[in-house]
Design an enzyme around this catalytic site. Structure first.
Site, mmCIF file in Angstrom:
data_model
loop_
_atom_site.group_PDB
_atom_site.id
_atom_site.type_symbol
_atom_site.label_atom_id
_atom_site.label_comp_id
_atom_site.label_asym_id
_atom_site.label_seq_id
_atom_site.Cartn_x
_atom_site.Cartn_y
_atom_site.Cartn_z
ATOM 1 N N SER A 1 2.532 -31.610 9.298
ATOM 2 C CA SER A 1 1.421 -32.323 9.935
ATOM 3 C C SER A 1 1.565 -32.138 11.436
ATOM 4 O O SER A 1 2.642 -31.788 11.924
ATOM 5 C CB SER A 1 1.520 -33.823 9.585
ATOM 6 O OG SER A 1 0.643 -34.586 10.391
ATOM 7 N N TYR B 1 6.538 -41.787 8.534
ATOM 8 C CA TYR B 1 5.715 -40.609 8.175
ATOM 9 C C TYR B 1 6.079 -39.446 9.098
ATOM 10 O O TYR B 1 6.315 -38.325 8.636
ATOM 11 C CB TYR B 1 4.233 -40.957 8.289
ATOM 12 C CG TYR B 1 3.302 -39.815 7.913
ATOM 13 C CD1 TYR B 1 3.113 -39.452 6.582
ATOM 14 C CD2 TYR B 1 2.613 -39.092 8.888
ATOM 15 C CE1 TYR B 1 2.269 -38.402 6.230
ATOM 16 C CE2 TYR B 1 1.765 -38.041 8.547
ATOM 17 C CZ TYR B 1 1.600 -37.703 7.222
ATOM 18 O OH TYR B 1 0.772 -36.662 6.879
#
Ligand code: NDP
Length: 241
Positions: free
Chosen positions: A134, A147
């Site tokens: 990401s 995350y």
């Protein structure tokens, strides 16, 4: 056996995984589709596909699905280790069970997916690992603490794997999207975090379609084996951070 090699996708039941499975299927590849929502995989009705109800936390199940698909379609030439969740939230208040779940899926699940195919790719001196990170694996964001940790892990492991596997002619591509329109926000339980995320997303005109990520992965895969796109970092043009 079909002419084009088998491609495996974890998290193929929605979002970027589904779009990528569809893109490779449309390009003529047999596909192994893995996710927990098997009914979604079956409903895609892709030709030359094998659908398996697999939780990526279960290393044995990932490997078994790969072996079954390989028995029918030959070796997996690309594994897209895509399955992931985003339990975003204020780290000072978040239930550590949410941390555990993200780490188990985004970290251990990715490694289980790599494990299922890596030795075969090394032996054949051919193959591509596509590792879903990401933009949050490149920099940190508020309420993304664990995350981000999972995605920084994917970046770190991908770079090390890329170096290690380069002498086996196996490619490692890390994918680092910004905001993509998928179901990923369904995993955000914290109402304040969700509201802030949605407000920021609306302010930049929304996310971009998963099919654009899928197209870039297909384009990168279709380069000759001696040409590697090391990273795909794609964001909405208006996404500043
Ligand atoms: P979606 O929620 O649409 O897709 C997530 C996929 O992962 C689903 O197919 C889901 O299937 C699967 N999945 C989740 N947990 C498991 C599990 N334990 N075992 C097997 N499959 C699992 O979101 P995205 O398409 O956005 O997410 C895909 C990846 O992209 C994730 O790794 C995410 O972190 C990453 N990403 C997403 C961005 C975005 O803005 N959308 C930006 C950057 C990265 P099922 O529930 O059926 O098991």
């Amino acid at each position: 056996m079909t002419a084009k090699p088998l491609v495996a996708v974890t998290g193929a039941s929605s979002g970027i995984g589904e779009a990528t499975a569809r893109a490779f299927s449309a390009a003529g590849h047999p596909v192994l589709l893995m996710a927990r929502r098997i009914e979604r995989l079956d409903a895609m009705r892709l030709p030359n596909s094998i659908c398996r109800k697999v939780d990526v936390r279960d290393r044995t199940a990932v490997t078994a699905a790969v072996r079954d698909a390989e028995a029918e379609f030959g070796p997996v030439d690309m594994m897209f280790a895509n399955a992931g969740i985003a339990r975003l939230g204020d780290i000072g208040k978040q239930d550590p069970a949410d941390w555990d779940e993200m780490i188990a899926i985004n970290v251990n699940g990715v490694m289980n997916s790599v494990h299922a195919v890596m030795s075969g790719m090394m032996a054949r001196r051919h193959g591509t690992l596509v590792m879903m990170s990401s933009i949050a694996g490149r920099k940190v964001y508020p309420d993304h603490t664990v995350y981000c940790g999972t995605k920084f892990f994917v970046h770190g492991v991908s770079e090390s794997l890329r170096e290690y596997l380069s002498s086996y002619d196996v490619r490692v591509l890390v994918v680092s999207p910004g905001i993509i329109e998928t179901e990923v926000l369904d995993g955000v339980k914290d109402p304040d975090t969700l509201a802030n995320y949605k407000a920021n997303k609306a302010a930049i005109g929304g996310g971009i379609g998963a099919e654009h990520v899928a197209k870039l992965i297909l384009d990168a895969y279709q380069l000759p084996q001696n040409a590697l796109v090391q990273e795909i970092c794609i964001t909405p043009t208006r996404q500043k951070y």
